[in-house]
Design a protein around this motif. Structure first.
Motif: not given
Length: 752
Positions: A387-412
């Motif tokens: 985090n210290t390096i990222l703040e010094l570099k000034g990068n935009i932090r990125v978090f990825c979130r994967v939602r669960p499968l839902l019943p209406e998602d495609s079969p299989g």
């Protein structure tokens, strides 16, 4: 700060990297000699010295010297992180070795324990069977002896009882004769009483008939009196005679009533006498039945005594045979006890070996726990350095979130198109997509799997939210295709406290922290504004005026975005509300959610058709130190990108989709320009990018959530979103700057 490696050569001290000449001892594990950074090792003091190091410049306007020092500092940070990764690998290897040794010792211990248990069970079964047989034989023997004694006693008692029964039988027969005679006389008395009762009933009926006759005569007399009144002058003499007859009849009637009462009393006395006679008769019958029952029981006891004599002879024979069997079983018990002594000795030896193995296992477990603690500490320190390096570099932090499968998602849809690498370098930060047999790997600051809760997500950003109270500009926005879970991440599920989103959780933390900082002299004022960008038009979601939708907004105003020289952003005529508690903000959020534009498409039942921007402006003053801070928290829920071929949008939905895709395309152009460090960044191409200019190109702490759908039919859009997120993560927007000064500032804060 210098230690000796396992290969016998001296390693360089961290002070040598800093340009100093300190020499000391260190007990930390050595790093790999073949790494690209050499054989450097670090102690805890080295790491904290590196983190707390302050840059010293001879000339603060010599930017070349400052850049060189900064690059050297970043290089040393990377060197420290690489050393921690190698140290973590050695700890993991040692942990695996200890785990293998622990598993082997546990397997041996379980085998020995199983053998010991089997032997103990066998011996216990033998002992239990022998003890049961001995106890049963002893019980049978004592029972038979007691039965024999009881039979002899009962035989003598029966002989005595037979004599007494014969005597009592003779006396009972005499009493029975007397009772039968009394019974016959009582029956005769009962018949005579019943006859008298019948006569009394007949006499009573005749009296009732006579009484009715008198009543009829009385009625005729009344009629005659009435006729006499009409013929009073003619029949005065007859009336006097009739009155005399009436008086005599009345006397006769009174005498009859007295006689009837006397007869009723006699009847009651006779009834009581009959009842007493019946009770005496019933008592006599009960005495007769009891005596007959005694005669029957005495006869049965005599028969039982004869049978007991026969049984006693049989028991004597069985007792002799069981005594012989008891001697044989006693010999078997002695042999079993000898075997038990031998098994006790072997069990004691096995138990001793088991305790030794148990001590070894506990020692291995302690070593394993120590290694795990070291790994956890190393991971925390690695995150802090990262985090210290990222703040010094000034990068935009990125978090990825994967939602669960839902019943209406495609079969299989089985979720196999998305996987998560388990290597140490990218554990919890990597995600892999497989499309047409080709694998695409991405690495971000954090990756949340489908089972991650809202609380898990908020824990990772809580410190970033805290920065707004410290005087920083903070921006968190959610990006992804429609239906990927952006609004759920930011707002949560209404009515369910466990599934609250980042916006309500962030507000709760800020107000709680404000309360706790009051003891240190801090006082905060907070203002909230909410807007949406719908079809490239700004709408005020907190406006209390006419809510009709017009070309320019919710009440016909044309809102303008303006940036000042300090990098602050203003939206003209936008409603700003002062807030003091979480409840007030929750009410405003509900009001805004009802005013926000949503619609139904083939990809999402409730699709957000606009970009939602929540802004919390914070003004803080410390009355003890006269220090003031100005912080801004921007929480943004972007509308989802979608393809017309899949969403099936027409009419208004089609125009909304085109406006959304155009603004997101402008955001992509801005990111490309920032990544390439171009001189001109097209912030003005859309109102979304122009509003986000301080967050993307200023001194703000910025975090992007990229939301992914695990549905295989959405794999193309997910891949595009991850590629865009990788470019965002590579953008350098500058070092965040804290807005703090002494107490002299305007009361209202601008939008950050």
């Amino acid at each position: 700060m210098v230690g000796t490696a396992n290969n016998g050569r001296m390693r360089h001290a961290f002070s040598v990297v800093n340009g100093e000449q300190e020499v000391g001892l260190d007990s930390a594990p050595p790093s790999n000699a073949g790494s690209e950074y050499g054989g450097f090792e670090f102690t805890r003091e080295d790491v904290y010295a590196l983190l707390n190091e302050r840059m010293k410049y001879k000339n603060k306007f010599n930017y070349k010297e400052r850049c060189e020092n900064m690059m050297d500092y970043i290089k040393r940070l990377r060197l420290c992180i690489k050393w921690f990764q190698e140290l973590e690998g050695s700890y993991l290897f040692e942990q695996e070795k200890l785990q293998n040794a622990l598993d082997f010792a546990e397997s041996r211990c379980s085998e020995m324990d199983l053998i010991l248990k089997n032997k103990e069970e066998e011996m216990n079964l033998i002992i239990v069977e022998l003890r049961k047989s001995l106890a049963s034989l002893q019980e049978k023997l004592s029972k038979e002896e007691s039965e024999k004694l009881a039979a002899m006693d009962s035989l003598t008692r029966e002989k005595e009882a037979r004599l007494t029964v014969e005597k009592s039988q003779a006396s009972l027969s005499e009493e029975l004769g007397k009772i039968q005679g009394e019974l016959q006389s009582a029956n005769q008395r009962i018949t005579s009483v019943s006859d008298m009762y019948k006569l009394l009933q007949e006499y009573n009926s005749s009296l009732q008939l006579y009484n009715s006759k008198l009543q009829t005569d009385l009625d005729t007399a009344h009629e005659n009196v009435k006729r006499g009144e009409k013929e009073k002058a003619a029949i005065v003499e007859n009336l006097s005679t009739l009155r005399g007859q009436y008086t005599s009849l009345q006397d006769q009637h009174n005498s009859c009533k007295a006689f009837v009462d006397e007869v009723a009393k006699q009847k009651d006395a006779l009834v009581n006498e009959v009842a007493s006679l019946r009770a005496e008769l019933q008592q006599v019958r009960e005495d007769r039945d009891r005596l007959q029952l005694q005669v029957q029981t005495l006869t049965a006891e005599v028969i039982n005594c004869e049978e007991l004599v026969v049984k006693s002879n049989e028991l004597k024979e069985r007792c002799v045979s069981q005594s012989n069997q008891l001697e044989i079983l006693q010999d078997q018990l002695d042999a079993a006890q000898n075997k038990l002594r031998v098994s006790d000795l072997s069990a004691f030896e096995t138990k001793t070996e088991f305790e030794a193995q148990k001590r070894l296992i506990s020692e291995l477990q302690n070593r394993l726990e120590d290694a795990e603690l070291k790994i956890v500490e190393g991971e925390k320190l690695r995150k802090k350095l990262h985090n210290t390096i990222l703040e010094l570099k000034g990068n935009i932090r990125v978090f990825c979130r994967v939602r669960p499968l839902l019943p209406e998602d495609s079969p299989g849809a089985d979720g196999k198109v998305i996987s998560y690498p388990t290597t140490t370098e990218v554990l919890g930060r990597g995600i892999d997509l497989t499309q047409n047999g080709q694998k695409y790997s991405f690495t971000f600051d954090k990756v949340f799997m489908p089972n991650a809760s809202q609380e898990d997500v908020f824990v990772e950003i809580s410190q970033l939210v805290q920065s707004a109270l410290d005087g920083y500009k903070v921006c968190i926005f959610a990006y992804g295709q429609t239906g990927s879970g952006k609004t759920y991440t930011m707002m949560g599920k209404p009515g369910n406290p466990e599934e609250k989103g980042l916006i309500p959780r962030s507000l709760e933390q800020i107000f709680q922290t404000r309360q706790s900082l009051q003891s240190q002299g801090w006082k905060y004022e907070m203002q909230v504004s909410m807007l949406e960008i719908y079809n490239e038009t700004i709408r005020d979601l907190l406006s209390t005026k006419d809510s009709s939708r017009t070309e320019y907004g919710s009440n016909g105003k044309q809102y303008a975005i303006k940036h000042d020289a300090n990098g602050n952003t203003h939206v003209s005529d936008l409603t700003v509300v002062d807030v003091c508690s979480t409840r007030e903000v929750s009410f405003l959020l509900d009001q805004a959610s009802h005013s926000r534009s949503v619609g139904k498409t083939q990809m999402n039942e409730q699709s957000s058709r606009s970009h939602f921007v929540f802004t919390l402006r914070i003004s803080g003053v410390n009355e003890n130190t006269e220090q003031q801070v100005q912080g801004v928290l921007n929480l943004i829920d972007l509308a989802g990108s979608e393809r017309l071929s899949k969403s099936g949008s027409t009419g208004d939905r089609l125009r909304e989709t085109q406006a959304i895709n155009k603004s997101l395309s402008s955001l992509s152009d801005v990111i490309f320009a920032l990544a390439k460090k171009e001189d001109h960044v097209p912030f003005r191409n859309s109102k979304l990018t122009y509003l986000l200019q301080p967050c993307l190109g200023g001194d703000s702490k910025t975090l992007m959530f990229v939301n992914i759908s695990p549905d295989p039919s959405s794999l193309g859009e997910s891949l595009c979103s991850l590629r865009f997120a990788s470019r965002v993560n590579a953008c350098e927007i500058g070092i965040p700057r804290r807005q703090a000064n002494m107490r002299s500032f305007e009361s209202r804060l601008s939008l950050g």
